[in-house]
Design a protein around this motif. Structure first.
Motif, mmCIF file in Angstrom:
data_model
loop_
_atom_site.group_PDB
_atom_site.id
_atom_site.type_symbol
_atom_site.label_atom_id
_atom_site.label_comp_id
_atom_site.label_asym_id
_atom_site.label_seq_id
_atom_site.Cartn_x
_atom_site.Cartn_y
_atom_site.Cartn_z
ATOM 1 N N LEU A 274 -38.675 59.884 -34.409
ATOM 2 C CA LEU A 274 -37.814 59.263 -33.398
ATOM 3 C C LEU A 274 -37.908 57.749 -33.447
ATOM 4 N N THR B 296 -44.358 59.704 -32.131
ATOM 5 C CA THR B 296 -43.305 60.510 -32.753
ATOM 6 C C THR B 296 -42.603 59.647 -33.804
ATOM 7 N N THR C 51 -30.996 61.438 -31.203
ATOM 8 C CA THR C 51 -30.477 62.340 -32.235
ATOM 9 C C THR C 51 -28.961 62.260 -32.316
ATOM 10 N N THR D 62 -35.044 62.180 -27.083
ATOM 11 C CA THR D 62 -34.753 62.922 -28.309
ATOM 12 C C THR D 62 -33.275 63.290 -28.383
#
Length: 462
Positions: free
Chosen positions: A281, A278, A239, A235
């Motif tokens: 992501l 997810t 990100t 993550t």
């Protein structure tokens, strides 16, 4: 005496094998007992498994690297005089790699089981179960083994038989050649996952020991991390837009390795499978993949829209003609634009690029690498056209500066062919001096040339 020995042996077997691997059926009317072994086959280490199709050698197909094989299902019936005078009778023998119970492979298994009892003439059920688990594999992998599961020469792997005659055709009409290989691979994959889930591993991020069912193993390097820590790691880097770090193993040994992108890399497919729960992501991963691919493409340019900026490569489906060389269509907002001027697609009209001296001076003084980059961005023909226009404009300006005078009111350029230096602009009717460009009094225009001390004194006809 035989009945008592049978009972003792069956009690021992029930204590050794779990219910899913052993089934005992006692037939009181026939005074016989059937014992079924369903023990998974253990290979101890990864072994090459070759699939022989219709009796042809298996070396022409790439081998499977397997650690687990499906169980060899073995059902035996215990006659009344077992174990002292009679051997167990084999009722059923089945395995995915034994396609026919009358085949040489099946006969070899039956013969080897009979020989097990003949050697001891006693209790052999546990021996049968362990031989079905690993004994036949050990004999096969032994050098110059006479096992039908070997090639009879070396001990480099197992050889299984598959027949295309029992295989349904595919949608294209071509028979599937490796359904047995698919079955073995699928079982091996599930068995590895099951064994992994039962072990405990130390996560090198949080330094806590956790069960394998809560962990993930990196295929390339074998390092194991708990899913929670690995998800936090991914993550963070996804990100921040660092795809290279997201695809790198976070273990210290891989981070410090110079070959980071080899042994310590995470494959994109592996990462996609991990992030399937997810979606945000996973979407971010897809975006970074496309971005990285576009950045590596010299034909890719950012979308001109300020709120988009998606890197847009050249569409491979377009022809290579000069007309479509500059065409781009953004995959995100579908905006069609010219790669050279960054404006809406305008073919066949030429680009209206600004002919600034800074751009052309940069192009003229650039190194070959920078020049190629500018040509890739604006187009070589466009730059040469701008250069010709700029040089022509520059020459015009120099001629106008040397041969004409600008009207002080409307800035129109005026050339004197003959006569005096008192000029009257045809556009605005202003009076001015051709020599110095200053305004003249319309009522007394010649006073400028008759005033002593004036820079144009007595120069009316110069």
């Amino acid at each position: 005496e035989c009945a008592a020995l049978q009972d003792d042996e069956l009690v021992a077997l029930e204590a050794i094998y779990p219910p899913e691997q052993l089934r005992i059926v006692r037939k009181s009317g026939e005074r016989q007992t059937e014992v079924t072994f369903n023990v998974p086959v253990s290979l101890h280490k990864e072994t090459d498994v070759y699939i022989q199709v219709d009796g042809k050698p298996g070396e022409d197909l790439p081998p499977l690297r397997l650690l687990h094989l499906p169980p060899l299902a073995l059902t035996v019936s215990l006659p009344p005089l077992y174990p002292l005078q009679e051997p167990p009778r084999i009722v059923r023998l089945a395995a995915p790699w034994i396609s026919d119970v009358s085949s040489s492979r099946a006969q070899w298994v039956r013969q080897r089981l009979l020989e097990q009892w003949q050697e001891v003439q006693g209790e052999v059920l546990w021996t049968y179960g362990e031989w079905a688990r690993e004994g036949w594999v050990d004999e096969t992998l032994r050098s110059r083994s006479n096992s039908p599961f070997s090639n009879g020469k070396t001990s480099k792997g197992l050889y299984f038989q598959h027949s295309n005659h029992n295989t349904a055709p595919s949608k294209t009409g071509t028979p599937l050649t490796r359904p047995l290989g698919d079955t073995l691979s699928a079982y091996d994959r599930l068995a590895r996952q099951s064994a992994f889930g039962k072990e405990r591993f130390l996560c090198s991020i949080c330094l806590e020991a956790k069960r394998g069912e809560a962990c993930t193993r990196i295929e390339a390097c074998g390092h194991v991390f708990c899913r929670e820590c690995l998800l936090d790691y991914l993550t963070l880097h996804l990100t921040e837009g660092s795809l290279r770090l997201a695809l790198s193993c976070p273990d210290a040994s891989c981070v410090s390795s110079k070959a980071l992108l080899k042994a310590g890399s995470i494959s994109v497919s592996e990462l996609s499978d991990f992030l399937k729960e997810t979606p945000s992501l996973l979407t971010r991963l897809r975006f970074l993949e496309e971005k990285e691919a576009a950045e590596a493409d010299p034909t890719a340019v950012p979308c001109p829209r300020p709120d988009c900026q998606t890197l847009t490569p050249k569409d491979a489906s377009n022809d290579n003609s000069s007309r479509w060389e500059a065409f781009r269509q953004c995959r995100t907002c579908s905006y069609s634009f010219c790669v050279w001027c960054r404006k809406t697609w305008h073919a066949p009209s030429p680009c209206s690029l600004p002919s600034t001296s800074s751009l052309l001076d940069k192009y003229a003084a650039a190194t070959p690498e920078v020049r190629r980059a500018l040509e890739a961005r604006y187009g070589r023909k466009n730059l040469l056209r701008l250069k010709a226009q700029y040089e022509e404009e520059k020459a015009n300006q120099e001629w106008l500066k040397g041969k004409t005078q600008a009207c002080p009111h409307c800035s129109s350029r005026i050339e004197k062919s003959l006569g005096c230096n008192h000029m009257t602009c045809q556009h605005c009717q202003s009076h001015f001096c051709y020599l110095c460009g200053s305004r003249l009094n319309a009522a007394h225009p010649y006073q400028h040339f008759n005033t002593p001390g004036s820079p144009c004194f007595n120069r009316l006809f110069d």
